[in-house]
Design a protein around this motif. Structure first.
Motif, PDB file in Angstrom:
ATOM      1  N   PRO A 150      -3.629 -30.022  57.211  1.00 17.31           N
ATOM      2  CA  PRO A 150      -3.608 -28.952  58.219  1.00 17.31           C
ATOM      3  C   PRO A 150      -4.873 -28.098  58.254  1.00 17.31           C
ATOM      4  CG  PRO A 150      -1.486 -29.076  57.113  1.00 17.31           C
ATOM      5  CD  PRO A 150      -2.409 -29.985  56.371  1.00 17.31           C
ATOM      6  N   ILE A 151      -5.634 -28.068  57.154  1.00 19.00           N
ATOM      7  CA  ILE A 151      -6.821 -27.216  57.123  1.00 19.00           C
ATOM      8  C   ILE A 151      -7.842 -27.652  58.171  1.00 19.00           C
ATOM      9  CG2 ILE A 151      -8.055 -28.574  55.381  1.00 19.00           C
ATOM     10  CD1 ILE A 151      -8.024 -24.742  55.714  1.00 19.00           C
ATOM     11  N   PHE A 152      -7.904 -28.946  58.462  1.00 15.79           N
ATOM     12  CA  PHE A 152      -8.868 -29.430  59.441  1.00 15.79           C
ATOM     13  C   PHE A 152      -8.515 -28.929  60.841  1.00 15.79           C
ATOM     14  CE2 PHE A 152      -9.017 -32.445  55.926  1.00 15.79           C
ATOM     15  CZ  PHE A 152     -10.378 -32.545  55.710  1.00 15.79           C
ATOM     16  N   LEU A 153      -7.225 -28.932  61.156  1.00 19.78           N
ATOM     17  CA  LEU A 153      -6.793 -28.407  62.448  1.00 19.78           C
ATOM     18  C   LEU A 153      -7.003 -26.897  62.510  1.00 19.78           C
ATOM     19  CD1 LEU A 153      -3.493 -30.447  62.828  1.00 19.78           C
ATOM     20  CD2 LEU A 153      -5.509 -30.661  64.274  1.00 19.78           C
ATOM     21  N   ALA A 154      -6.684 -26.213  61.402  1.00 24.58           N
ATOM     22  CA  ALA A 154      -6.788 -24.746  61.385  1.00 24.58           C
ATOM     23  C   ALA A 154      -8.236 -24.283  61.484  1.00 24.58           C
ATOM     24  CB  ALA A 154      -6.152 -24.202  60.108  1.00 24.58           C
ATOM     25  N   ALA A 155      -9.111 -24.878  60.714  1.00 22.58           N
ATOM     26  CA  ALA A 155     -10.496 -24.415  60.642  1.00 22.58           C
ATOM     27  C   ALA A 155     -11.274 -24.692  61.924  1.00 22.58           C
ATOM     28  CB  ALA A 155     -11.207 -25.061  59.458  1.00 22.58           C
ATOM     29  N   PHE A 156     -10.978 -25.815  62.578  1.00 24.74           N
ATOM     30  CA  PHE A 156     -11.824 -26.228  63.696  1.00 24.74           C
ATOM     31  C   PHE A 156     -11.196 -26.045  65.076  1.00 24.74           C
ATOM     32  CE2 PHE A 156     -13.426 -28.557  60.032  1.00 24.74           C
ATOM     33  CZ  PHE A 156     -14.775 -28.296  60.128  1.00 24.74           C
ATOM     34  N   PHE A 157      -9.894 -25.720  65.122  1.00 25.03           N
ATOM     35  CA  PHE A 157      -9.253 -25.685  66.434  1.00 25.03           C
ATOM     36  C   PHE A 157      -8.522 -24.386  66.760  1.00 25.03           C
ATOM     37  CE2 PHE A 157      -9.547 -30.236  65.458  1.00 25.03           C
ATOM     38  CZ  PHE A 157     -10.272 -30.655  66.565  1.00 25.03           C
ATOM     39  N   ILE A 158      -8.186 -23.538  65.763  1.00 23.38           N
ATOM     40  CA  ILE A 158      -7.464 -22.298  66.070  1.00 23.38           C
ATOM     41  C   ILE A 158      -8.311 -21.403  66.973  1.00 23.38           C
ATOM     42  CG2 ILE A 158      -6.682 -20.107  65.106  1.00 23.38           C
ATOM     43  CD1 ILE A 158      -5.282 -21.483  62.952  1.00 23.38           C
ATOM     44  N   LEU A 159      -9.571 -21.189  66.593  1.00 22.36           N
ATOM     45  CA  LEU A 159     -10.462 -20.346  67.399  1.00 22.36           C
ATOM     46  C   LEU A 159     -11.554 -21.207  68.015  1.00 22.36           C
ATOM     47  CD1 LEU A 159     -10.789 -17.190  65.108  1.00 22.36           C
ATOM     48  CD2 LEU A 159      -9.195 -17.618  66.966  1.00 22.36           C
ATOM     49  N   ARG A 160     -11.142 -22.253  68.699  1.00 25.81           N
ATOM     50  CA  ARG A 160     -12.105 -23.212  69.242  1.00 25.81           C
ATOM     51  C   ARG A 160     -12.970 -22.602  70.342  1.00 25.81           C
ATOM     52  NH1 ARG A 160      -7.112 -24.123  70.820  1.00 25.81           N
ATOM     53  NH2 ARG A 160      -6.594 -24.234  73.049  1.00 25.81           N
ATOM     54  N   GLU A 161     -12.406 -21.622  71.127  1.00 25.74           N
ATOM     55  CA  GLU A 161     -13.215 -20.989  72.164  1.00 25.74           C
ATOM     56  C   GLU A 161     -14.410 -20.273  71.543  1.00 25.74           C
ATOM     57  OE1 GLU A 161      -9.982 -20.360  71.769  1.00 25.74           O
ATOM     58  OE2 GLU A 161      -8.873 -20.678  73.644  1.00 25.74           O
ATOM     59  N   LYS A 162     -14.174 -19.638  70.405  1.00 24.14           N
ATOM     60  CA  LYS A 162     -15.250 -18.933  69.704  1.00 24.14           C
ATOM     61  C   LYS A 162     -16.319 -19.923  69.236  1.00 24.14           C
ATOM     62  CE  LYS A 162     -15.878 -15.800  65.750  1.00 24.14           C
ATOM     63  NZ  LYS A 162     -16.436 -16.666  64.743  1.00 24.14           N
ATOM     64  N   ALA A 163     -15.856 -21.044  68.721  1.00 22.25           N
ATOM     65  CA  ALA A 163     -16.800 -22.057  68.238  1.00 22.25           C
ATOM     66  C   ALA A 163     -17.620 -22.629  69.384  1.00 22.25           C
ATOM     67  CB  ALA A 163     -16.041 -23.175  67.532  1.00 22.25           C
ATOM     68  N   ASN A 164     -17.000 -22.702  70.566  1.00 21.46           N
ATOM     69  CA  ASN A 164     -17.702 -23.236  71.737  1.00 21.46           C
ATOM     70  C   ASN A 164     -18.474 -22.169  72.491  1.00 21.46           C
ATOM     71  OD1 ASN A 164     -16.674 -25.793  71.250  1.00 21.46           O
ATOM     72  ND2 ASN A 164     -14.806 -25.388  72.418  1.00 21.46           N
ATOM     73  N   GLN A 165     -18.494 -20.948  71.926  1.00 22.72           N
ATOM     74  CA  GLN A 165     -19.234 -19.819  72.477  1.00 22.72           C
ATOM     75  C   GLN A 165     -18.744 -19.408  73.873  1.00 22.72           C
ATOM     76  OE1 GLN A 165     -23.432 -20.709  72.155  1.00 22.72           O
ATOM     77  NE2 GLN A 165     -23.416 -20.359  69.955  1.00 22.72           N
ATOM     78  N   ILE A 166     -17.433 -19.538  74.119  1.00 21.31           N
ATOM     79  CA  ILE A 166     -16.854 -19.066  75.378  1.00 21.31           C
ATOM     80  C   ILE A 166     -16.389 -17.635  75.136  1.00 21.31           C
ATOM     81  CG2 ILE A 166     -15.214 -19.587  77.229  1.00 21.31           C
ATOM     82  CD1 ILE A 166     -14.987 -22.389  76.148  1.00 21.31           C
ATOM     83  N   TYR A 167     -17.317 -16.739  74.998  1.00 19.40           N
ATOM     84  CA  TYR A 167     -17.030 -15.374  74.569  1.00 19.40           C
ATOM     85  C   TYR A 167     -16.171 -14.594  75.571  1.00 19.40           C
ATOM     86  CZ  TYR A 167     -20.753 -16.370  71.245  1.00 19.40           C
ATOM     87  OH  TYR A 167     -21.521 -16.924  70.283  1.00 19.40           O
ATOM     88  N   GLU A 168     -16.322 -14.933  76.870  1.00 24.56           N
ATOM     89  CA  GLU A 168     -15.562 -14.171  77.859  1.00 24.56           C
ATOM     90  C   GLU A 168     -14.059 -14.420  77.705  1.00 24.56           C
ATOM     91  OE1 GLU A 168     -17.044 -17.968  79.880  1.00 24.56           O
ATOM     92  OE2 GLU A 168     -17.761 -16.469  78.441  1.00 24.56           O
ATOM     93  N   ILE A 169     -13.674 -15.542  77.072  1.00 27.71           N
ATOM     94  CA  ILE A 169     -12.263 -15.819  76.817  1.00 27.71           C
ATOM     95  C   ILE A 169     -11.823 -15.200  75.500  1.00 27.71           C
ATOM     96  CG2 ILE A 169     -10.573 -17.645  76.393  1.00 27.71           C
ATOM     97  CD1 ILE A 169     -12.204 -19.454  78.192  1.00 27.71           C
ATOM     98  N   VAL A 170     -12.635 -15.393  74.477  1.00 26.11           N
ATOM     99  CA  VAL A 170     -12.267 -14.921  73.145  1.00 26.11           C
ATOM    100  C   VAL A 170     -12.233 -13.410  73.072  1.00 26.11           C
ATOM    101  CG1 VAL A 170     -12.903 -14.932  70.718  1.00 26.11           C
ATOM    102  CG2 VAL A 170     -13.221 -16.983  72.076  1.00 26.11           C
ATOM    103  N   TYR A 171     -13.228 -12.757  73.678  1.00 25.94           N
ATOM    104  CA  TYR A 171     -13.365 -11.317  73.495  1.00 25.94           C
ATOM    105  C   TYR A 171     -12.878 -10.492  74.699  1.00 25.94           C
ATOM    106  CZ  TYR A 171     -16.002 -12.673  69.444  1.00 25.94           C
ATOM    107  OH  TYR A 171     -16.373 -13.222  68.240  1.00 25.94           O
ATOM    108  N   THR A 172     -12.090 -11.125  75.555  1.00 23.53           N
ATOM    109  CA  THR A 172     -11.577 -10.395  76.702  1.00 23.53           C
ATOM    110  C   THR A 172     -10.632  -9.282  76.268  1.00 23.53           C
ATOM    111  OG1 THR A 172     -10.345 -10.567  78.743  1.00 23.53           O
ATOM    112  CG2 THR A 172      -9.666 -12.001  76.979  1.00 23.53           C
ATOM    113  N   LYS A 173     -10.533  -8.229  77.067  1.00 24.00           N
ATOM    114  CA  LYS A 173      -9.661  -7.104  76.757  1.00 24.00           C
ATOM    115  C   LYS A 173      -8.264  -7.276  77.361  1.00 24.00           C
ATOM    116  CE  LYS A 173     -12.678  -4.472  74.581  1.00 24.00           C
ATOM    117  NZ  LYS A 173     -12.526  -4.057  73.187  1.00 24.00           N
ATOM    118  N   SER A 174      -8.033  -8.381  78.072  1.00 24.51           N
ATOM    119  CA  SER A 174      -6.761  -8.551  78.767  1.00 24.51           C
ATOM    120  C   SER A 174      -5.617  -8.913  77.836  1.00 24.51           C
ATOM    121  CB  SER A 174      -6.895  -9.625  79.848  1.00 24.51           C
ATOM    122  OG  SER A 174      -7.204 -10.870  79.251  1.00 24.51           O
ATOM    123  N   ILE A 175      -5.901  -9.246  76.606  1.00 22.46           N
ATOM    124  CA  ILE A 175      -4.877  -9.579  75.629  1.00 22.46           C
ATOM    125  C   ILE A 175      -5.260  -8.963  74.293  1.00 22.46           C
ATOM    126  CG2 ILE A 175      -6.034 -11.777  75.132  1.00 22.46           C
ATOM    127  CD1 ILE A 175      -3.312 -12.924  74.411  1.00 22.46           C
TER     128      ILE A 175
END
Length: 384
Positions: free
Chosen positions: A198-223
Motif C-alpha cells: 500500500p505504501i506505493f499507492l499512498a506515496a505516489f497517488f494520494i496527492l497526485r495533483e500536487k506531484a503533477n504541479q496542478i496547484y489550482e486544484i490542490v491549493y484551491t479554497k473551495s474545499i
C-alpha cells in the motif's frame, strides 16, 4: 463535498493499473500461502506417524531447563552460536572469554537443578532463574540468539509428542473452533502484504495533483484541507481494505461448509475480526506514512524507504515478538492457543499504538497541508 471527492477517488483507483497490480499480488500471495485447505479428521495426529504431529510449545519447567542447558552445552562444544537474522540465520564463533562465561552459566544451571532435585526451590522459581541465566548469556554473546526471550519459541517448539499434538488438535477444535486458529494464520500472511504494497499507492497517488504541479486544484479554497486529505485517504484505505475483507469472506464461507460437514463449532466472525484488528492498523500506518511524506516533500521515495525498513524489521521472528516497532503481527502457526492468550496483551498494545501513530500522522498531514495552501494562482508557502 467529502463524499463527492471520495467517490471520485474510488473511481480513479478502479481505473489505475497499479491498483490492479496490488490486487493481483495480494491474491497470488493468498493462493500460495493461505488458500483454505479442508481441515478435517485427516489432519488429526496419528500415533506413531510424526509427519502428522502438530507443533506445540513445551511447557514443562524441567524440560525447558534441560533444553536451555543442552543449548549452552552445544555452544561450548561447537564453539559457535546460532544468530537469528532478519532473513537468514548465521553461525558465529565465540571467543575464549565468551566460552568461559557459557561454561560458568552451565555450572549455575546445574546448581539450580540440584536445588530443584533436593526440593529446595519450586519449579517455577527454578525456571525463572534459568531463563534469566539464558538472557544474560544472550547479552554476553551479542544478542539475537535462541536464548533471547523473543526467540525462545525456536528452542521450545517441538513436534515429537503424540500426546502434546493431540492436545494442540483438541485446542484447535474446542478452544479455537478451527476458524480462529486459521484466522490468525490468515492475518499473519496477509499482514506481510499489507505492510509493504500500500505504501506505493499512498506515496505516489494520494496527492497526485500536487506531484503533477496542478496547484489550482490542490491549493484551491473551495474545499477545506480536512475534507481534501480525508476524502483521498479514506478512499484509498477503503479500496485496499476491501480486498482483504473479500479474501476473509472467502475463507469464512469455505470454513462454514467444512465445519458443518464435520460437526465442528463454527464462528462466522473469526476471519473478519483478525482482518480488522490485526491488518487494519497496518494499512492505516502504511498509508499515513505515505500521506505524511508526500505532504511535506516531493521526494516520495523516502516514504517507500521508511516502509521497507519497517517491513524488514517486522518480518522476523515469525511468532512471539510484538514490540512497538513491529508494524504487523506475526503468528505463523496453526493453533498455539495458549501462546496466543499469553501474548494477547502485547498484541493489543501494539495495534492500539499504531492506530494512534496513524491518526497523529494524518492530523499532522492536514495541518502541514493547510499551512502550505495558497491562492489559486499558486502563491503558497513551501516548507521544504
Amino acid at each position: 463535498m467529502f463524499f463527492d471527492l471520495f467517490k471520485k477517488e474510488c473511481k480513479y483507483y478502479l481505473k489505475n493499473p497499479i491498483y490492479y497490480f496490488f490486487i493481483a499480488v495480494t491474491v497470488i500471495f493468498y493462493i500460495m500461502q493461505v488458500a483454505p485447505k479442508s481441515i478435517n479428521e485427516s489432519y488429526k495426529p496419528k500415533q506413531g506417524d510424526q509427519r502428522t504431529y502438530i507443533a506445540y510449545t513445551i511447557k514443562d519447567e524441567r524440560k525447558i531447563i534441560n533444553i536451555i542447558l543442552e543449548e549452552l552445552q552445544g555452544i561450548t562444544s561447537r564453539e559457535n552460536v546460532l544468530k537469528i537474522g532478519f532473513v537468514l540465520n548465521t553461525s558465529q564463533s565465540i571467543t575464549g572469554d565468551e566460552k568461559q562465561y557459557v561454561d560458568n552459566s552451565i555450572k549455575d544451571i546445574n546448581k539450580v537443578l540440584k536445588e530443584l532435585n533436593d526440593k529446595k526451590i519450586s519449579k517455577e522459581n527454578a525456571l525463572n532463574e534459568v531463563l534469566l541465566i539464558g538472557e544474560k548469556v544472550d547479552v554476553k554473546l551479542g544478542g539475537n540468539t535462541e536464548l533471547a526471550s523473543k526467540n525462545s519459541y525456536l528452542l521450545l517448539n517441538a513436534k515429537d509428542s503424540y500426546k502434546e499434538s493431540m492436545n494442540e488438535w483438541n485446542d484447535i477444535l474446542k478452544k479455537d473452533h478451527i476458524t480462529n486458529a486459521v484466522g490468525r494464520y490468515f492475518a499473519d500472511c496477509m499482514g506481510i502484504v499489507a505492510g509493504i504494497f500500500p505504501i506505493f499507492l499512498a506515496a505516489f497517488f494520494i496527492l497526485r495533483e500536487k506531484a503533477n504541479q496542478i496547484y489550482e486544484i490542490v491549493y484551491t479554497k473551495s474545499i477545506s484541507s480536512l475534507e481534501y486529505i480525508l476524502s483521498k485517504f479514506t478512499a484509498l484505505f477503503f479500496q485496499i481494505f476491501i480486498v482483504f475483507m473479500i479474501l476473509a469472506a472467502h475463507c469464512t464461507i469455505f470454513y462454514y461448509f467444512i465445519c458443518r460437514k464435520n460437526n465442528y463449532i463454527y464462528e462466522s466472525s473469526s476471519f473478519f475480526k483478525y482482518t480488522i484488528f490485526w491488518i487494519c492498523p497496518t494499512i492505516l500506518l502504511c498509508l499515513s506514512i505515505g500521506l505524511f511524506i508526500s505532504t511535506i516533500t516531493e521526494k516520495r521515495i523516502i516514504a517507500v524507504a521508511i516502509q521497507l525498513i519497517c517491513w524488514f524489521i517486522s518480518i522476523m521472528p515469525s511468532v512471539g515478538d510484538y514490540r512497538l516497532f513491529k508494524i504487523f503481527i506475526r503468528f505463523n502457526q496453526l493453533g498455539g492457543y495458549d501462546n496466543y492468550i499469553k501474548w494477547l496483551p502485547s498484541i493489543i498494545i501494539n495495534r492500539i499504538f499504531f492506530v494512534i501513530i496513524s491518526i497523529f500522522l494524518i492530523v499532522m498531514s492536514i495541518y502541514i497541508f493547510d499551512k502550505k495552501r495558497g491562492n489559486v494562482n499558486g502563491s503558497f508557502k513551501q516548507l521544504l
